[in-house]
Design an enzyme around this catalytic site. Sequence first.
Site, short mmCIF file in Angstrom:
data_model
loop_
_atom_site.label_atom_id
_atom_site.label_comp_id
_atom_site.label_asym_id
_atom_site.label_seq_id
_atom_site.Cartn_x
_atom_site.Cartn_y
_atom_site.Cartn_z
N GLY A 215 0.83 -1.21 0.00
CA GLY A 215 0.00 0.00 0.00
C GLY A 215 0.86 1.26 0.00
N TYR B 21 -12.63 -3.88 11.54
CA TYR B 21 -11.32 -3.21 11.44
C TYR B 21 -10.52 -3.38 12.74
CZ TYR B 21 -8.13 0.76 10.57
OH TYR B 21 -7.04 1.57 10.40
N ALA C 162 -10.84 -5.64 15.05
CA ALA C 162 -10.44 -7.04 15.23
C ALA C 162 -9.23 -7.36 14.35
CB ALA C 162 -11.60 -7.98 14.91
N LYS D 106 -6.97 -5.28 13.30
CA LYS D 106 -5.79 -4.55 13.78
C LYS D 106 -5.28 -5.12 15.11
CE LYS D 106 -5.46 -1.60 10.40
NZ LYS D 106 -4.26 -1.60 9.55
P1 NDP Z 1 -5.34 4.88 2.30
O1 NDP Z 1 -6.78 4.47 2.16
O2 NDP Z 1 -4.93 6.25 1.99
O3 NDP Z 1 -4.42 3.86 1.47
C1 NDP Z 1 -4.63 2.49 1.57
C2 NDP Z 1 -3.51 1.78 0.88
O4 NDP Z 1 -3.73 0.36 1.03
C3 NDP Z 1 -3.46 2.08 -0.59
O5 NDP Z 1 -2.11 2.24 -0.97
C4 NDP Z 1 -4.04 0.82 -1.24
O6 NDP Z 1 -3.46 0.50 -2.49
C5 NDP Z 1 -3.64 -0.24 -0.24
N1 NDP Z 1 -4.47 -1.44 -0.35
C6 NDP Z 1 -5.81 -1.56 -0.14
N2 NDP Z 1 -6.19 -2.83 -0.39
C7 NDP Z 1 -5.08 -3.53 -0.74
C8 NDP Z 1 -4.83 -4.87 -1.10
N3 NDP Z 1 -5.78 -5.80 -1.18
N4 NDP Z 1 -3.54 -5.22 -1.41
C9 NDP Z 1 -2.55 -4.31 -1.35
N5 NDP Z 1 -2.73 -3.02 -1.04
C10 NDP Z 1 -3.99 -2.63 -0.72
O7 NDP Z 1 -4.98 4.48 3.81
P2 NDP Z 1 -3.99 5.16 4.87
O8 NDP Z 1 -2.75 5.59 4.20
O9 NDP Z 1 -4.75 6.09 5.70
O10 NDP Z 1 -3.70 3.88 5.79
C11 NDP Z 1 -2.53 3.08 5.68
C12 NDP Z 1 -2.55 2.09 6.83
O11 NDP Z 1 -2.60 2.81 8.06
C13 NDP Z 1 -3.77 1.17 6.84
O12 NDP Z 1 -3.41 -0.12 7.26
C14 NDP Z 1 -4.67 1.83 7.86
O13 NDP Z 1 -5.55 0.89 8.45
C15 NDP Z 1 -3.66 2.36 8.85
N6 NDP Z 1 -4.17 3.42 9.70
C16 NDP Z 1 -4.59 4.62 9.16
C17 NDP Z 1 -5.08 5.62 9.98
C18 NDP Z 1 -5.55 6.94 9.47
O14 NDP Z 1 -6.03 7.73 10.27
N7 NDP Z 1 -5.42 7.24 8.19
C19 NDP Z 1 -5.19 5.41 11.44
C20 NDP Z 1 -4.72 4.14 11.88
C21 NDP Z 1 -4.23 3.19 11.05
P3 NDP Z 1 -4.09 0.94 -3.93
O15 NDP Z 1 -4.53 2.36 -3.80
O16 NDP Z 1 -2.95 0.72 -4.85
O17 NDP Z 1 -5.23 0.00 -4.19
#
Ligand code: NDP
Length: 242
Positions: A8, A150, A152, A154
């Site tokens: 991601g 989500y 669960a 995490k």
């Molecule tokens: P975004 O929604 O901005 O980005 C999500 C990323 O995950 C994208 O790069 C997307 O790739 C990728 N992704 C989604 N599904 C898949 C998959 N099946 N295989 C591979 N890649 C995948 O999220 P954030 O940047 O906000 O979040 C990043 C991480 O941080 C996540 O795990 C989120 O749960 C965690 N997090 C975020 C918080 C927040 O406040 N933003 C708070 C706490 C945790 P693509 O676009 O190429 O499909």
Amino acid sequence: MKTALVTGGSRGIGKAIAQKLAETSNVAVGYSNSKEQAVEVVNSIQANGGNAIAVQIDVTDNDSVEKCFELIEKEFSSVEILVNNAGITKDNIFPRLKQDDWDSVIDTNLTGSFRASQRAIKGMMKNKWGRIVFISSVAGISGNMGQSNYAASKAGMIGLAKTISKELGSRNITSNVIAPGYIDTDMTSFLDDQQKEEIIGQLSIKRVGKPEDIANMVAFLGSDESEYITGQVFPVDGGLTT
Ligand code: NDP
């Protein structure tokens, strides 16, 4: 130079992590759908003198994970720093949560981290060096309204990371968890100004988090300097969970 994979890495927190790690490592910028954005991240890294490639990795698909690692091994070396960052939300209050939404969030966030970590440790065990960083969430520590699936997923990442730390510490492989609070990305873009103000009201540091706040912690946990730290959970949340 070490080789890092950020799942991601095309957007949000993953993008900032990829850019930060590229200061000291070769970086594979993982994307699932957002190829163009991943290529832009690679271009920004190369413009700063770093080495990066964009690689497709859908963490829900074993074949995609395998192909991604093979490509990185051909291009750079085996993955020495893995950042399990890919994640999704499908929110609903628990009584109404559909099983499909439960399954897909667990499959992406938790089982996706399992797939990538199990593949990555092959090379790490051979090299007797590795760093795995899980991007969990404060929701995995405290739970969150409307996010049972989500939270669960995490919380599961925390159990996985701690177990890997115990099994593989003797091989010089560390496994740690970052639990971000509210970070300004696409994932939180549905929040309006009033909701953001309410969140900020709960924080000790009076601003929403930036992707770079997480990236700085990943850089440390992915480095040699953190070699005596493993199996730990680090909230990076402006004081939300204190
Ligand atoms: P975004 O929604 O901005 O980005 C999500 C990323 O995950 C994208 O790069 C997307 O790739 C990728 N992704 C989604 N599904 C898949 C998959 N099946 N295989 C591979 N890649 C995948 O999220 P954030 O940047 O906000 O979040 C990043 C991480 O941080 C996540 O795990 C989120 O749960 C965690 N997090 C975020 C918080 C927040 O406040 N933003 C708070 C706490 C945790 P693509 O676009 O190429 O499909």
